[in-house]
Design a protein around this motif. Structure first.
Motif, PDB file in Angstrom:
ATOM      1  N   LEU A 268       0.827  -1.209   0.000  1.00  0.00           N
ATOM      2  CA  LEU A 268       0.000   0.000   0.000  1.00  0.00           C
ATOM      3  C   LEU A 268       0.861   1.259   0.000  1.00  0.00           C
ATOM      4  O   LEU A 268       0.467   2.287  -0.563  1.00  0.00           O
ATOM      5  CB  LEU A 268      -0.920  -0.004   1.225  1.00  0.00           C
ATOM      6  CG  LEU A 268      -2.148  -0.924   1.149  1.00  0.00           C
ATOM      7  CD1 LEU A 268      -2.840  -0.997   2.502  1.00  0.00           C
ATOM      8  CD2 LEU A 268      -3.116  -0.435   0.069  1.00  0.00           C
ATOM      9  N   ALA A 269       2.047   1.178   0.601  1.00  0.00           N
ATOM     10  CA  ALA A 269       2.947   2.340   0.608  1.00  0.00           C
ATOM     11  C   ALA A 269       3.380   2.686  -0.812  1.00  0.00           C
ATOM     12  O   ALA A 269       3.402   3.869  -1.202  1.00  0.00           O
ATOM     13  CB  ALA A 269       4.160   2.063   1.487  1.00  0.00           C
TER      14      ALA A 269
ATOM     15  N   LEU B  76       0.420  -4.054  -8.908  1.00  0.00           N
ATOM     16  CA  LEU B  76       0.357  -2.758  -8.226  1.00  0.00           C
ATOM     17  C   LEU B  76      -0.349  -1.714  -9.091  1.00  0.00           C
ATOM     18  O   LEU B  76      -1.261  -1.001  -8.637  1.00  0.00           O
ATOM     19  CB  LEU B  76       1.771  -2.293  -7.878  1.00  0.00           C
ATOM     20  CG  LEU B  76       1.925  -0.885  -7.294  1.00  0.00           C
ATOM     21  CD1 LEU B  76       1.326  -0.818  -5.907  1.00  0.00           C
ATOM     22  CD2 LEU B  76       3.405  -0.488  -7.250  1.00  0.00           C
ATOM     23  N   THR B  77       0.048  -1.617 -10.357  1.00  0.00           N
ATOM     24  CA  THR B  77      -0.549  -0.625 -11.256  1.00  0.00           C
ATOM     25  C   THR B  77      -2.021  -0.924 -11.490  1.00  0.00           C
ATOM     26  O   THR B  77      -2.865  -0.014 -11.512  1.00  0.00           O
ATOM     27  CB  THR B  77       0.204  -0.607 -12.599  1.00  0.00           C
ATOM     28  OG1 THR B  77       1.600  -0.417 -12.351  1.00  0.00           O
ATOM     29  CG2 THR B  77      -0.310   0.500 -13.504  1.00  0.00           C
TER      30      THR B  77
ATOM     31  N   VAL C   4      -2.534 -11.478 -17.293  1.00  0.00           N
ATOM     32  CA  VAL C   4      -3.741 -11.949 -17.975  1.00  0.00           C
ATOM     33  C   VAL C   4      -4.802 -12.329 -16.943  1.00  0.00           C
ATOM     34  O   VAL C   4      -4.519 -13.089 -16.020  1.00  0.00           O
ATOM     35  CB  VAL C   4      -3.419 -13.178 -18.853  1.00  0.00           C
ATOM     36  CG1 VAL C   4      -4.682 -13.711 -19.525  1.00  0.00           C
ATOM     37  CG2 VAL C   4      -2.360 -12.829 -19.894  1.00  0.00           C
ATOM     38  N   GLY C   5      -5.989 -11.783 -17.079  1.00  0.00           N
ATOM     39  CA  GLY C   5      -7.088 -12.240 -16.236  1.00  0.00           C
ATOM     40  C   GLY C   5      -7.654 -11.235 -15.263  1.00  0.00           C
ATOM     41  O   GLY C   5      -8.685 -11.484 -14.646  1.00  0.00           O
ATOM     42  N   GLY C   6      -6.979 -10.097 -15.057  1.00  0.00           N
ATOM     43  CA  GLY C   6      -7.586  -9.023 -14.294  1.00  0.00           C
ATOM     44  C   GLY C   6      -7.446  -9.081 -12.788  1.00  0.00           C
ATOM     45  O   GLY C   6      -8.110  -8.334 -12.073  1.00  0.00           O
ATOM     46  N   LYS C   7      -6.577  -9.948 -12.261  1.00  0.00           N
ATOM     47  CA  LYS C   7      -6.332  -9.920 -10.822  1.00  0.00           C
ATOM     48  C   LYS C   7      -5.337  -8.812 -10.512  1.00  0.00           C
ATOM     49  O   LYS C   7      -4.259  -8.752 -11.111  1.00  0.00           O
ATOM     50  CB  LYS C   7      -5.766 -11.254 -10.340  1.00  0.00           C
ATOM     51  CG  LYS C   7      -6.790 -12.349 -10.137  1.00  0.00           C
ATOM     52  CD  LYS C   7      -6.112 -13.537  -9.468  1.00  0.00           C
ATOM     53  CE  LYS C   7      -7.068 -14.639  -9.159  1.00  0.00           C
ATOM     54  NZ  LYS C   7      -6.399 -15.769  -8.480  1.00  0.00           N
ATOM     55  N   THR C   8      -5.680  -7.934  -9.576  1.00  0.00           N
ATOM     56  CA  THR C   8      -4.778  -6.869  -9.141  1.00  0.00           C
ATOM     57  C   THR C   8      -4.710  -6.902  -7.619  1.00  0.00           C
ATOM     58  O   THR C   8      -5.687  -7.282  -6.963  1.00  0.00           O
ATOM     59  CB  THR C   8      -5.280  -5.478  -9.598  1.00  0.00           C
ATOM     60  OG1 THR C   8      -6.411  -5.104  -8.784  1.00  0.00           O
ATOM     61  CG2 THR C   8      -5.691  -5.504 -11.057  1.00  0.00           C
ATOM     62  N   ALA C   9      -3.576  -6.528  -7.050  1.00  0.00           N
ATOM     63  CA  ALA C   9      -3.457  -6.625  -5.592  1.00  0.00           C
ATOM     64  C   ALA C   9      -2.148  -6.031  -5.100  1.00  0.00           C
ATOM     65  O   ALA C   9      -1.203  -5.833  -5.867  1.00  0.00           O
ATOM     66  CB  ALA C   9      -3.547  -8.082  -5.143  1.00  0.00           C
ATOM     67  N   VAL C  10      -2.128  -5.790  -3.787  1.00  0.00           N
ATOM     68  CA  VAL C  10      -0.877  -5.531  -3.069  1.00  0.00           C
ATOM     69  C   VAL C  10      -0.817  -6.520  -1.907  1.00  0.00           C
ATOM     70  O   VAL C  10      -1.825  -7.129  -1.520  1.00  0.00           O
ATOM     71  CB  VAL C  10      -0.786  -4.079  -2.548  1.00  0.00           C
ATOM     72  CG1 VAL C  10      -0.681  -3.111  -3.714  1.00  0.00           C
ATOM     73  CG2 VAL C  10      -1.977  -3.725  -1.661  1.00  0.00           C
ATOM     74  N   ASN C  11       0.388  -6.689  -1.358  1.00  0.00           N
ATOM     75  CA  ASN C  11       0.596  -7.634  -0.265  1.00  0.00           C
ATOM     76  C   ASN C  11       0.403  -6.969   1.094  1.00  0.00           C
ATOM     77  O   ASN C  11       0.525  -5.742   1.241  1.00  0.00           O
ATOM     78  CB  ASN C  11       2.007  -8.221  -0.326  1.00  0.00           C
ATOM     79  CG  ASN C  11       2.244  -9.028  -1.584  1.00  0.00           C
ATOM     80  OD1 ASN C  11       1.311  -9.577  -2.171  1.00  0.00           O
ATOM     81  ND2 ASN C  11       3.500  -9.112  -2.002  1.00  0.00           N
ATOM     82  N   HIS C  12       0.149  -7.796   2.088  1.00  0.00           N
ATOM     83  CA  HIS C  12       0.128  -7.396   3.495  1.00  0.00           C
ATOM     84  C   HIS C  12       1.193  -8.244   4.201  1.00  0.00           C
ATOM     85  O   HIS C  12       1.452  -9.373   3.767  1.00  0.00           O
ATOM     86  CB  HIS C  12      -1.257  -7.659   4.095  1.00  0.00           C
ATOM     87  CG  HIS C  12      -1.415  -7.163   5.499  1.00  0.00           C
ATOM     88  ND1 HIS C  12      -1.013  -7.892   6.598  1.00  0.00           N
ATOM     89  CD2 HIS C  12      -1.942  -6.012   5.982  1.00  0.00           C
ATOM     90  CE1 HIS C  12      -1.266  -7.202   7.693  1.00  0.00           C
ATOM     91  NE2 HIS C  12      -1.835  -6.065   7.351  1.00  0.00           N
ATOM     92  N   PRO C  13       1.814  -7.753   5.251  1.00  0.00           N
ATOM     93  CA  PRO C  13       2.843  -8.553   5.929  1.00  0.00           C
ATOM     94  C   PRO C  13       2.371  -9.945   6.347  1.00  0.00           C
ATOM     95  O   PRO C  13       3.182 -10.864   6.452  1.00  0.00           O
ATOM     96  CB  PRO C  13       3.191  -7.694   7.158  1.00  0.00           C
ATOM     97  CG  PRO C  13       2.921  -6.295   6.723  1.00  0.00           C
ATOM     98  CD  PRO C  13       1.728  -6.384   5.815  1.00  0.00           C
ATOM     99  N   LEU C  14       1.076 -10.125   6.566  1.00  0.00           N
ATOM    100  CA  LEU C  14       0.556 -11.422   6.989  1.00  0.00           C
ATOM    101  C   LEU C  14       0.033 -12.270   5.834  1.00  0.00           C
ATOM    102  O   LEU C  14      -0.410 -13.399   6.060  1.00  0.00           O
ATOM    103  CB  LEU C  14      -0.559 -11.230   8.030  1.00  0.00           C
ATOM    104  CG  LEU C  14      -0.118 -10.639   9.364  1.00  0.00           C
ATOM    105  CD1 LEU C  14      -1.306 -10.490  10.303  1.00  0.00           C
ATOM    106  CD2 LEU C  14       0.962 -11.500  10.019  1.00  0.00           C
TER     107      LEU C  14
END
Length: 359
Positions: free
Chosen positions: A79-80, A111-112, A140-150
Motif C-alpha cells: 500500500l505504501a 500494483l498498477t 492476464v485475467g484481471g487480478k490486481t493486488a498488493v501484499n500485506h505482511p501477513l
C-alpha cells in the motif's frame, strides 16, 4: 504477431504476442483511442531499457505521459508503493480519462492494476509485462493486488486491462533466474490443463532455456490461451478458475514465511507444485510416476523442489491466513493425472503435515 482474445463481454480485450510492438500501440490497441494522458509505472532499470520506445508509442497514440518509478522486488508490492502512485496522480490532477501503463513484471502489473481499479473508482490501464512469469500469468485475467505482511495479495480487486502487450524482445534483458522462475507457471499449465504442453516442455528444455523464439512463442501463446479459456469460464474465481492456483497454496506460505525476499514467486510456486503433487499421491489422487514427472521437469528447469526449513505448524498457520482458505479449511488443487486436477476444499491437517514433515 499473435493475437488472442479474452471474451468477457464489455470487458473483453486482446493479448498481443510479438516483437517490436511498443512503437505502434495505436495500431495494435484501438481501445486507446480518445485517451490523452498516460502514467507509466515501472522500475528504474526497465524505464531506461524500454521507457523511450513505450513513451514514443504513447505519443504516437496521442498521449502525453509521465513516469512513476517503483523499486524492484515483491517487498515493494505494498500500500505504501501504491500511495506513491496515488500521490503522483493527485498532484498532477489526473482524471478518469487517464491511462495507467504497467511496464514490468508481476509486482508492477499487480500494483498498477490495483491503483487503476481504485483511483477515482477506476481508470483504464494497459499491461506491458516484461518477465516470462508475468507474460503467461499475472498480466492476464484481471487480478490486481498488493501484499500485506501477513499474507500475499490480500488487498486487491478484479479489474481487466484494455490490452496485454507481450513483446518478446523484453525477455532478452531478463536475468536467467527470472526466466527460470517464469517457467514454473508454464509447467503449471501443463499439469492442470494440457499434457501436450507438458510433453513439449520435457522435449525442448535446452531450446527453451536458450530462449529460441519459436519455442518461446509457442509456450507463451499456449499458456495465455489456457488462462484465457479459464478466465472466460470464471472471471472472479468462484469455481473453475481456482485450478490456476495449483502450487500456490504452499507457494504463498513460503513467500510469507520468508518475508517475500528469499524466493522469487515462480520459485515458491515450483516448490508448492511438488508438495501438492506429493500430497495428491498420499491422498491417492495420483500415482508415483506422475509425481516423479512433475518433480523431474521442475528440477530440469533449474527450479527448487525442497521446502525451506520452517516447522510444519508455521506452514499450516500461514495457509489458514491465505485468501483461498474458507471457514478455517485449507484448499488445495490436487493432481489426478497430467492435464487433470481437482479442487479439494478441505485437506485434512494430518495428511498435509505428513507431507510437510517428509521433506
Amino acid at each position: 504477431m499473435k493475437v488472442l482474445r479474452i471474451d468477457l463481454a464489455d470487458r473483453s480485450y486482446d493479448i498481443l504476442i510479438g516483437q517490436n510492438l511498443f512503437k505502434a500501440l495505436a495500431d495494435h490497441v484501438p481501445a486507446l483511442s480518445g485517451l490523452r494522458r498516460a502514467v507509466l509505472v515501472t522500475h528504474p532499470s526497465l524505464h531506461h531499457l524500454y521507457g523511450g520506445a513505450l513513451e514514443a508509442g504513447l505519443r504516437q497514440a496521442g498521449m502525453e505521459s509521465r513516469t512513476v518509478e517503483i523499486p524492484e522486488g515483491e517487498a515493494h508490492k505494498t500500500l505504501a508503493s501504491a500511495g506513491l502512485v496515488y500521490d503522483h496522480l493527485m498532484q498532477h490532477a489526473y482524471d478518469r480519462n487517464t491511462l495507467m501503463v504497467a511496464l514490468g513484471g508481476g509486482v508492477i502489473g499487480d500494483l498498477t492494476g490495483f491503483v487503476a481499479a481504485t483511483y477515482q473508482r477506476g481508470v483504464p490501464f494497459l499491461q506491458v509485462p516484461t518477465t516470462l512469469l508475468s507474460q503467461v500469468d499475472s498480466s492476464v485475467g484481471g487480478k490486481t493486488a498488493v501484499n500485506h505482511p501477513l499474507g500475499k495479495n490480500m488487498i486487491g480487486a478484479f479489474y481487466q486491462p484494455r490490452a496485454v502487450i507481450i513483446d518478446l524482445d523484453t525477455l532478452k534483458s531478463l536475468p536467467t533466474d527470472e526466466f527460470r522462475a517464469g517457467m514454473a507457471e508454464i509447467i503449471k499449465y501443463g499439469v492442470i490443463e494440457d499434457p501436450d504442453l507438458f510433453a513439449y516442455l520435457e522435449d525442448n528444455v535446452d531450446a527453451i532455456l536458450a530462449q529460441d523464439t519459436d519455442c518461446l512463442t509457442h509456450i507463451i501463446e499456449t499458456s495465455c490461451a489456457i488462462k484465457a479459456r479459464v478466465v472466460e469460464r470464471d472471471e472472479r474465481e468462484s469455481n473453475v478458475r481456482m485450478i490456476l492456483n495449483y502450487g500456490h497454496t504452499v507457494g504463498h506460505a513460503i513467500e510469507a514465511l520468508t518475508e517475500y525476499i528469499q524466493f522469487k514467486h515462480g520459485e515458491a510456486v515450483a516448490i508448492g507444485m511438488v508438495i501438492a503433487a506429493r500430497l495428491s499421491q498420499q491422498m491417492r489422487y495420483c500415482d508415483a510416476a506422475t509425481v516423479e514427472r512433475i518433480t523431474k521437469l521442475i528440477h530440469r528447469y533449474g527450479l527448487p523442489t525442497q521446502l525451506p526449513d520452517f516447522p510444519a505448524r508455521d506452514y499450516i498457520e500461514s495457509m489458514y491466513r491465505d485468501k483461498k482458505a474458507r471457514e478455517k479449511k485449507i484448499r488445495f488443487i490436487l493432481v489426478r493425472a497430467l492435464g487433470q486436477v481437482e479442487i479439494v476444499d478441505a485437506v485434512p491437517e494430518a495428511e498435509l503435515e505428513k507431507v510437510l514433515l517428509s521433506q
